[in-house]
Motif scaffolding. Structure first.
Motif, PDB file in Angstrom:
ATOM      1  N   PHE A  26       0.842  -1.190   0.000  1.00 15.08           N
ATOM      2  CA  PHE A  26       0.000   0.000   0.000  1.00 15.08           C
ATOM      3  C   PHE A  26       0.880   1.244   0.000  1.00 15.08           C
ATOM      4  CE2 PHE A  26      -2.532  -3.355   1.771  1.00 15.08           C
ATOM      5  CZ  PHE A  26      -3.837  -3.084   1.401  1.00 15.08           C
ATOM      6  N   ASP A  27       0.674   2.134  -0.958  1.00 14.13           N
ATOM      7  CA  ASP A  27       1.300   3.451  -0.938  1.00 14.13           C
ATOM      8  C   ASP A  27       0.348   4.365  -0.182  1.00 14.13           C
ATOM      9  OD1 ASP A  27       3.496   2.693  -2.527  1.00 14.13           O
ATOM     10  OD2 ASP A  27       2.341   3.009  -4.354  1.00 14.13           O
ATOM     11  N   VAL A  28       0.827   4.954   0.911  1.00 15.30           N
ATOM     12  CA  VAL A  28      -0.041   5.719   1.800  1.00 15.30           C
ATOM     13  C   VAL A  28       0.503   7.137   1.986  1.00 15.30           C
ATOM     14  CG1 VAL A  28      -0.993   5.836   4.137  1.00 15.30           C
ATOM     15  CG2 VAL A  28      -0.716   3.621   3.019  1.00 15.30           C
ATOM     16  N   ASP A  29      -0.375   8.112   1.817  1.00 18.23           N
ATOM     17  CA  ASP A  29      -0.072   9.499   2.155  1.00 18.23           C
ATOM     18  C   ASP A  29      -0.472   9.664   3.619  1.00 18.23           C
ATOM     19  OD1 ASP A  29      -0.198  12.243   2.701  1.00 18.23           O
ATOM     20  OD2 ASP A  29      -0.807  12.725   0.644  1.00 18.23           O
ATOM     21  N   MET A  30       0.506   9.652   4.510  1.00 17.21           N
ATOM     22  CA  MET A  30       0.227   9.694   5.943  1.00 17.21           C
ATOM     23  C   MET A  30      -0.309  11.052   6.379  1.00 17.21           C
ATOM     24  SD  MET A  30       0.725   6.628   7.017  1.00 17.21           S
ATOM     25  CE  MET A  30       0.822   6.741   8.798  1.00 17.21           C
ATOM     26  N   ASN A  33      -3.873  10.754   5.369  1.00 18.95           N
ATOM     27  CA  ASN A  33      -4.495   9.496   5.816  1.00 18.95           C
ATOM     28  C   ASN A  33      -5.218   8.792   4.669  1.00 18.95           C
ATOM     29  OD1 ASN A  33      -3.554   9.995   8.380  1.00 18.95           O
ATOM     30  ND2 ASN A  33      -5.466  10.884   9.078  1.00 18.95           N
ATOM     31  N   THR A  34      -4.536   8.705   3.525  1.00 13.72           N
ATOM     32  CA  THR A  34      -5.151   8.179   2.317  1.00 13.72           C
ATOM     33  C   THR A  34      -4.280   7.115   1.669  1.00 13.72           C
ATOM     34  OG1 THR A  34      -6.096  10.372   1.926  1.00 13.72           O
ATOM     35  CG2 THR A  34      -6.101   8.849   0.076  1.00 13.72           C
ATOM     36  N   VAL A  35      -4.907   6.019   1.278  1.00 10.81           N
ATOM     37  CA  VAL A  35      -4.216   5.001   0.484  1.00 10.81           C
ATOM     38  C   VAL A  35      -4.270   5.460  -0.967  1.00 10.81           C
ATOM     39  CG1 VAL A  35      -4.262   2.615  -0.325  1.00 10.81           C
ATOM     40  CG2 VAL A  35      -4.756   3.118   2.076  1.00 10.81           C
ATOM     41  N   GLN A  92      -6.936  -4.358   3.603  1.00 11.18           N
ATOM     42  CA  GLN A  92      -7.321  -2.944   3.474  1.00 11.18           C
ATOM     43  C   GLN A  92      -7.796  -2.376   4.814  1.00 11.18           C
ATOM     44  OE1 GLN A  92      -7.388  -0.810   0.475  1.00 11.18           O
ATOM     45  NE2 GLN A  92      -7.529   0.673   2.142  1.00 11.18           N
ATOM     46  N   VAL A  95      -4.772  -1.809   7.119  1.00 16.23           N
ATOM     47  CA  VAL A  95      -3.994  -0.630   6.734  1.00 16.23           C
ATOM     48  C   VAL A  95      -4.742   0.643   7.110  1.00 16.23           C
ATOM     49  CG1 VAL A  95      -3.048   0.665   4.772  1.00 16.23           C
ATOM     50  CG2 VAL A  95      -2.634  -1.789   4.975  1.00 16.23           C
ATOM     51  N   ASP A  96      -6.038   0.665   6.884  1.00 13.76           N
ATOM     52  CA  ASP A  96      -6.835   1.834   7.285  1.00 13.76           C
ATOM     53  C   ASP A  96      -6.681   2.093   8.787  1.00 13.76           C
ATOM     54  OD1 ASP A  96      -7.717   2.206   4.679  1.00 13.76           O
ATOM     55  OD2 ASP A  96      -9.659   1.220   5.017  1.00 13.76           O
ATOM     56  N   VAL A  99      -3.184   3.561   9.475  1.00  9.58           N
ATOM     57  CA  VAL A  99      -3.112   4.964   9.062  1.00  9.58           C
ATOM     58  C   VAL A  99      -3.781   5.872  10.106  1.00  9.58           C
ATOM     59  CG1 VAL A  99      -3.938   6.616   7.316  1.00  9.58           C
ATOM     60  CG2 VAL A  99      -2.889   4.462   6.600  1.00  9.58           C
TER      61      VAL A  99
END
Length: 122
Positions: A26-30, A33-35, A92, A95-96, A99
């Motif tokens: 998963f590429d995540v914008d921390m 808070n978005t995958v 998913q 990961v949510d 985050v």
């Protein structure tokens, strides 16, 4: 951005890292808070010490699994990859939760590797 790998079986968190079928990355914008993206990679095979280096080569910062042996944990730590253990459920969803800061590692270190599913009940 953070890259989070989840050891999976059929889209769910694998009970034991070394027995997983795939890694979902998963590429995540921390900050948001978005995958941003998710890609499934088939496991290239389980050989002692290989998978932590393979995962590092994918640019991963965090590995999430149900359980993992102490040797693999040490190798991930040596490669600068945070280890989160004790997770279960859909990749998913896990990961949510990570985050959002809601996923806490239980530190489930597997002691027995003779049989799949023999990792202290995870």
């Amino acid at each position: 951005m953070k890259k989070i790998a989840v050891a999976t079986e059929a889209g769910n968190v694998s009970g034991h890292f070394g027995h997983c079928q795939q890694f979902h990355i998963f590429d995540v914008d921390m900050e948001q808070n978005t995958v941003l993206n998710v890609v499934a990679h088939d496991t290239p095979g389980h050989r002692a010490g290989f998978l932590p280096s393979f995962i590092k080569g994918l640019g991963v910062n965090v590995i999430i699994s149900g359980g993992m042996g102490g040797g693999a944990i040490d190798l991930f730590n040596e490669n600068g990859i945070a280890v989160v253990l004790g997770a279960y459920g859909a990749a998913q969803t896990v990961v949510d939760a990570y985050v959002k800061g809601e996923l806490v590692s239980t530190g489930s270190v597997c002691e027995e590797h003779a049989n799949h599913g023999n990792c202290g009940g995870h």
